[in-house]
Motif scaffolding. Structure first.
Motif, PDB file in Angstrom:
ATOM      1  N   GLU A   1      82.091  60.506 -11.619  1.00 25.92           N
ATOM      2  CA  GLU A   1      81.752  60.364 -13.034  1.00 25.92           C
ATOM      3  C   GLU A   1      81.866  58.901 -13.423  1.00 25.92           C
ATOM      4  OE1 GLU A   1      83.379  64.745 -14.430  1.00 25.92           O
ATOM      5  OE2 GLU A   1      84.359  62.965 -15.221  1.00 25.92           O
ATOM      6  N   ILE A   2      80.805  58.382 -14.010  1.00 23.13           N
ATOM      7  CA  ILE A   2      80.809  56.995 -14.462  1.00 23.13           C
ATOM      8  C   ILE A   2      80.876  57.032 -15.990  1.00 23.13           C
ATOM      9  CG2 ILE A   2      79.541  54.804 -14.475  1.00 23.13           C
ATOM     10  CD1 ILE A   2      80.272  55.548 -11.637  1.00 23.13           C
ATOM     11  N   TRP A   3      82.022  56.641 -16.509  1.00 19.04           N
ATOM     12  CA  TRP A   3      82.251  56.706 -17.959  1.00 19.04           C
ATOM     13  C   TRP A   3      81.971  55.360 -18.592  1.00 19.04           C
ATOM     14  CZ3 TRP A   3      83.824  61.021 -20.773  1.00 19.04           C
ATOM     15  CH2 TRP A   3      84.135  62.152 -20.008  1.00 19.04           C
ATOM     16  N   THR A   4      81.054  55.350 -19.580  1.00 15.70           N
ATOM     17  CA  THR A   4      80.758  54.113 -20.301  1.00 15.70           C
ATOM     18  C   THR A   4      80.775  54.427 -21.791  1.00 15.70           C
ATOM     19  OG1 THR A   4      78.398  54.539 -20.308  1.00 15.70           O
ATOM     20  CG2 THR A   4      79.251  53.302 -18.444  1.00 15.70           C
ATOM     21  N   ASP A   5      80.135  53.593 -22.582  1.00 19.95           N
ATOM     22  CA  ASP A   5      80.101  53.907 -24.001  1.00 19.95           C
ATOM     23  C   ASP A   5      78.696  54.251 -24.483  1.00 19.95           C
ATOM     24  OD1 ASP A   5      79.222  51.395 -23.618  1.00 19.95           O
ATOM     25  OD2 ASP A   5      80.636  50.413 -24.965  1.00 19.95           O
ATOM     26  N   ILE A   6      77.860  54.746 -23.586  1.00 20.33           N
ATOM     27  CA  ILE A   6      76.559  55.283 -24.012  1.00 20.33           C
ATOM     28  C   ILE A   6      76.433  56.705 -23.467  1.00 20.33           C
ATOM     29  CG2 ILE A   6      75.211  53.192 -24.331  1.00 20.33           C
ATOM     30  CD1 ILE A   6      74.311  53.575 -21.378  1.00 20.33           C
ATOM     31  N   ASP A   7      75.640  57.511 -24.160  1.00 16.91           N
ATOM     32  CA  ASP A   7      75.601  58.925 -23.757  1.00 16.91           C
ATOM     33  C   ASP A   7      74.553  59.200 -22.693  1.00 16.91           C
ATOM     34  OD1 ASP A   7      73.625  58.410 -25.543  1.00 16.91           O
ATOM     35  OD2 ASP A   7      73.816  60.277 -26.653  1.00 16.91           O
ATOM     36  N   GLY A   8      74.672  58.519 -21.587  1.00 14.08           N
ATOM     37  CA  GLY A   8      73.772  58.754 -20.470  1.00 14.08           C
ATOM     38  C   GLY A   8      72.503  57.944 -20.622  1.00 14.08           C
ATOM     39  N   MET A   9      71.554  58.289 -19.803  1.00  9.38           N
ATOM     40  CA  MET A   9      70.310  57.534 -19.736  1.00  9.38           C
ATOM     41  C   MET A   9      69.294  58.243 -20.646  1.00  9.38           C
ATOM     42  SD  MET A   9      68.045  55.843 -17.998  1.00  9.38           S
ATOM     43  CE  MET A   9      66.398  56.234 -18.551  1.00  9.38           C
ATOM     44  N   HIS A  10      68.661  57.497 -21.536  1.00 10.18           N
ATOM     45  CA  HIS A  10      67.709  58.116 -22.472  1.00 10.18           C
ATOM     46  C   HIS A  10      66.291  58.210 -21.900  1.00 10.18           C
ATOM     47  CE1 HIS A  10      69.663  58.559 -26.567  1.00 10.18           C
ATOM     48  NE2 HIS A  10      70.638  58.391 -25.699  1.00 10.18           N
ATOM     49  N   ASN A  11      65.525  59.174 -22.447  1.00 11.78           N
ATOM     50  CA  ASN A  11      64.180  59.385 -21.882  1.00 11.78           C
ATOM     51  C   ASN A  11      63.162  58.335 -22.344  1.00 11.78           C
ATOM     52  OD1 ASN A  11      63.737  60.257 -24.484  1.00 11.78           O
ATOM     53  ND2 ASN A  11      63.172  62.345 -23.926  1.00 11.78           N
ATOM     54  N   ASN A  12      63.578  57.465 -23.255  1.00 12.22           N
ATOM     55  CA  ASN A  12      62.710  56.361 -23.640  1.00 12.22           C
ATOM     56  C   ASN A  12      63.604  55.325 -24.304  1.00 12.22           C
ATOM     57  OD1 ASN A  12      60.466  54.738 -24.337  1.00 12.22           O
ATOM     58  ND2 ASN A  12      59.211  56.536 -24.727  1.00 12.22           N
ATOM     59  N   ASP A  13      63.050  54.178 -24.644  1.00  7.68           N
ATOM     60  CA  ASP A  13      63.883  53.099 -25.175  1.00  7.68           C
ATOM     61  C   ASP A  13      64.195  53.327 -26.658  1.00  7.68           C
ATOM     62  OD1 ASP A  13      64.974  50.704 -26.031  1.00  7.68           O
ATOM     63  OD2 ASP A  13      63.896  49.574 -24.489  1.00  7.68           O
ATOM     64  N   PRO A  14      65.444  53.631 -26.999  1.00  3.19           N
ATOM     65  CA  PRO A  14      65.788  53.962 -28.392  1.00  3.19           C
ATOM     66  C   PRO A  14      65.568  52.805 -29.364  1.00  3.19           C
ATOM     67  CG  PRO A  14      67.705  54.196 -26.928  1.00  3.19           C
ATOM     68  CD  PRO A  14      66.592  53.650 -26.110  1.00  3.19           C
ATOM     69  N   ARG A  15      65.400  51.597 -28.837  1.00  2.00           N
ATOM     70  CA  ARG A  15      65.143  50.475 -29.733  1.00  2.00           C
ATOM     71  C   ARG A  15      63.722  50.521 -30.302  1.00  2.00           C
ATOM     72  NH1 ARG A  15      66.496  45.794 -25.678  1.00  2.00           N
ATOM     73  NH2 ARG A  15      65.339  47.318 -24.434  1.00  2.00           N
ATOM     74  N   PHE A  16      62.834  51.207 -29.589  1.00  2.00           N
ATOM     75  CA  PHE A  16      61.431  51.213 -30.009  1.00  2.00           C
ATOM     76  C   PHE A  16      60.883  52.598 -30.329  1.00  2.00           C
ATOM     77  CE2 PHE A  16      62.083  47.810 -26.838  1.00  2.00           C
ATOM     78  CZ  PHE A  16      62.030  46.741 -27.721  1.00  2.00           C
ATOM     79  N   VAL A  17      61.607  53.616 -29.904  1.00  2.00           N
ATOM     80  CA  VAL A  17      61.097  54.975 -30.088  1.00  2.00           C
ATOM     81  C   VAL A  17      62.177  55.799 -30.775  1.00  2.00           C
ATOM     82  CG1 VAL A  17      60.253  57.036 -28.881  1.00  2.00           C
ATOM     83  CG2 VAL A  17      59.715  54.758 -27.994  1.00  2.00           C
ATOM     84  N   GLU A  18      61.774  56.516 -31.821  1.00  2.00           N
ATOM     85  CA  GLU A  18      62.747  57.371 -32.509  1.00  2.00           C
ATOM     86  C   GLU A  18      62.903  58.691 -31.776  1.00  2.00           C
ATOM     87  OE1 GLU A  18      62.299  58.083 -36.736  1.00  2.00           O
ATOM     88  OE2 GLU A  18      61.874  55.920 -36.949  1.00  2.00           O
ATOM     89  N   GLY A  19      64.093  59.262 -31.877  1.00  2.04           N
ATOM     90  CA  GLY A  19      64.297  60.614 -31.362  1.00  2.04           C
ATOM     91  C   GLY A  19      64.354  60.713 -29.843  1.00  2.04           C
ATOM     92  N   THR A  20      64.728  59.630 -29.169  1.00  5.31           N
ATOM     93  CA  THR A  20      64.866  59.728 -27.712  1.00  5.31           C
ATOM     94  C   THR A  20      66.070  60.621 -27.403  1.00  5.31           C
ATOM     95  OG1 THR A  20      66.328  57.826 -27.607  1.00  5.31           O
ATOM     96  CG2 THR A  20      63.982  57.391 -27.378  1.00  5.31           C
ATOM     97  N   LYS A  21      66.043  61.226 -26.236  1.00  6.85           N
ATOM     98  CA  LYS A  21      67.147  62.122 -25.863  1.00  6.85           C
ATOM     99  C   LYS A  21      67.716  61.718 -24.515  1.00  6.85           C
ATOM    100  CE  LYS A  21      65.448  66.272 -28.156  1.00  6.85           C
ATOM    101  NZ  LYS A  21      63.965  66.173 -28.186  1.00  6.85           N
ATOM    102  N   PRO A  22      69.001  61.989 -24.307  1.00  7.36           N
ATOM    103  CA  PRO A  22      69.543  61.716 -22.971  1.00  7.36           C
ATOM    104  C   PRO A  22      68.835  62.610 -21.939  1.00  7.36           C
ATOM    105  CG  PRO A  22      71.301  62.229 -24.532  1.00  7.36           C
ATOM    106  CD  PRO A  22      70.013  62.541 -25.218  1.00  7.36           C
ATOM    107  N   VAL A  23      68.598  62.051 -20.784  1.00  7.07           N
ATOM    108  CA  VAL A  23      67.973  62.814 -19.702  1.00  7.07           C
ATOM    109  C   VAL A  23      69.072  63.647 -19.051  1.00  7.07           C
ATOM    110  CG1 VAL A  23      66.716  62.610 -17.529  1.00  7.07           C
ATOM    111  CG2 VAL A  23      66.377  60.911 -19.323  1.00  7.07           C
ATOM    112  N   LYS A  24      68.869  64.940 -18.925  1.00  4.89           N
ATOM    113  CA  LYS A  24      69.936  65.799 -18.386  1.00  4.89           C
ATOM    114  C   LYS A  24      70.178  65.539 -16.916  1.00  4.89           C
ATOM    115  CE  LYS A  24      70.107  69.676 -21.521  1.00  4.89           C
ATOM    116  NZ  LYS A  24      68.839  69.442 -22.274  1.00  4.89           N
TER     117      LYS A  24
END
Ligand code: ASP
Ligand code: MG
Length: 438
Positions: free
Chosen positions: A215-238
């Protein structure tokens, strides 16, 4: 048993250390790998730099500032006098050791010893805190078992033997703790696994112990399916295949470096990215199986230059591409995307430093065109060629956007498009709408 790795920000302050202690305590008898507190390794590099330059005052000043930060952390972290004293003594010893290097010659050997102090201090602080709160944690010194061989690769057999022996000595342990990043090399000298190397430590340990999961613990909720800086409503990739994660790494997607997870990948140990701020969120699971028939994520990389070499000489000729590639090799410039036709080839680079020389040399072989300020848009997922419809879906999303290059078939997991900088946001949004809106 799992291996849990916490990065610098996860242990970046007294409060964060307390949060990590709670989190690992609830998760049972695992092995915890820690980075240095955030900013520490950078400060240690700076101290080393001053010492190389014989600027002793600069080194001393930086040491003092860093030490003050640790003293403050100790003050906030422990509630008993006993542990405040224990921790202060340990931290002071590290700083006095760092100070001792200002007297003699300073080489990369001394520098590595200084760099090792960051992880030695963060683990000491957490270990004392756990003990103060009644947890029977056992600190396993990485310098006693983490070793690289003559090729600077992990000496896995040695690590497995030493580490298991150390762990067996402590059947009573509630959990184990060790330092990321630091190791000894084949000559027994203190060394490290390069910047960001704690992920590699976790991956190596997970592999040698045949851990259930890393388990790699950081301060982001995993890897998102698109860049949240440019796209609204991105979701973490399961979940992602290791290969998909590797494709995304180039895009600076907040993901692990492929070489860091290689030991986990080869030994089939799943890696999970989790968020210390939201510990119950599922995060992103990276493993060797892939949920088939799905596109997982989109990512972009800016500041790309495309170079096209067109030549009648290329038609039916062999050796043409080699000559072209050799020029890039001469200027130590790596090529990312490639598209070819019978009479031309387009490549992209992200390092423009030698662009002029490269173009000059390429002109010997054909007509050269350069397009700057381009962006690679990468679509990652199950893009195995026999699956139908996925490429079409991605292409369809870009129907209103001028596409300079397309690269598909290099792997089973990726299709890349090169577009203009000004079309990037539209491209990312349209891809999200077409690919993830179901
Ligand atoms: N502390 C080291 C660094 O900052 C290693 C790590 O955090 O992974 O590079
Ligand atoms: Mg297909």
């Amino acid at each position: 048993m799992k291996v849990l790795k916490f990065g610098g920000t996860s242990v970046g302050s007294a409060q964060r250390i307390k949060d990590v202690a709670k989190l690992i305590n609830e998760r049972g008898r695992n092995l915890i790998v820690l980075s240095a507190m955030s900013g520490t390794t950078n400060s240690l590099v700076e101290i080393g730099d001053y010492l190389y330059k014989k600027n002793i005052d600069g080194a001393k000043e930086t040491i003092n500032i860093l030490e003050a930060k640790y003293i403050k952390t100790i003050d906030e972290l422990y509630s008993t006098k006993e542990y405040k004293e224990k921790a202060t003594e340990a931290i002071k010893a590290c700083f006095n050791y760092i100070r001792s290097f200002s007297k003699d010659i300073f080489t990369m050997f001394e520098e590595r010893e200084i760099l090792a102090q960051g992880e030695l201090m963060s683990t000491a602080l957490l270990n004392f805190y756990l003990q103060e709160t009644g947890v029977n944690s056992v600190l396993l010194p990485a310098l006693d078992f983490m070793r690289t061989d003559k090729n600077a690769e992990a000496d896995t057999q040695y690590i497995r033997e030493k580490l298991t022996a150390l762990m067996q000595k402590h059947p009573e342990a509630d959990l184990f703790l060790t330092q990321g990043y630091i190791c000894r090399n084949a000559y027994g000298e203190i060394d490290n696994l390069q910047r960001g190397g704690s992920d590699l430590t976790a991956s190596i340990i997970g592999a040698v112990l045949d851990a259930e999961e890393i388990e790699i613990w950081t301060d982001i909720d995993g890897m998102h399916n698109n860049d949240p800086r440019f796209v609204e409503g991105t979701k973490p990739v399961k979940e992602l295949h290791f290969e998909e994660a590797a494709e995304l790494a180039y895009f600076g997607a907040k993901i692990l470096h492929p070489t860091c997870v290689l030991p986990a990948k080869l030994n089939n140990i799943p890696v999970r990215l989790l968020n210390t701020m939201q510990p119950e969120a599922p995060g992103t699971l990276i493993h060797n199986t892939s949920e088939s028939r799905r596109i997982k994520a989109v990512a972009a990389k800016d500041n790309i230059t495309a170079i096209k070499i067109k030549s009648g000489r290329m038609l039916l000729a062999y050796g043409f591409l080699r000559k072209v590639f050799e020029i890039f090799e001469t200027y130590k410039t790596s090529i990312d995307m490639i598209a070819t036709s019978e009479v031309g080839v387009s490549v992209t680079i992200d390092d423009e430093r030698n662009l002029q020389s490269i173009v000059d040399d390429l002109k010997k072989f054909g007509t050269v065109t350069v397009d700057r300020d381009m962006v690679i848009i990468c679509v990652v997922g199950d893009l195995e060629w026999q699956n139908r419809g996925f490429e079409a879906k991605a292409l369809d999303a870009l129907r209103d956007i001028p596409v300079r290059m397309i690269s598909y078939g290099g792997s089973n997991y990726n299709i890349s498009f090169l577009v203009r900088k000004e079309d990037k946001v539209a491209a990312l949004n349209s891809l999200s709408q077409h690919l993830f809106n179901d």
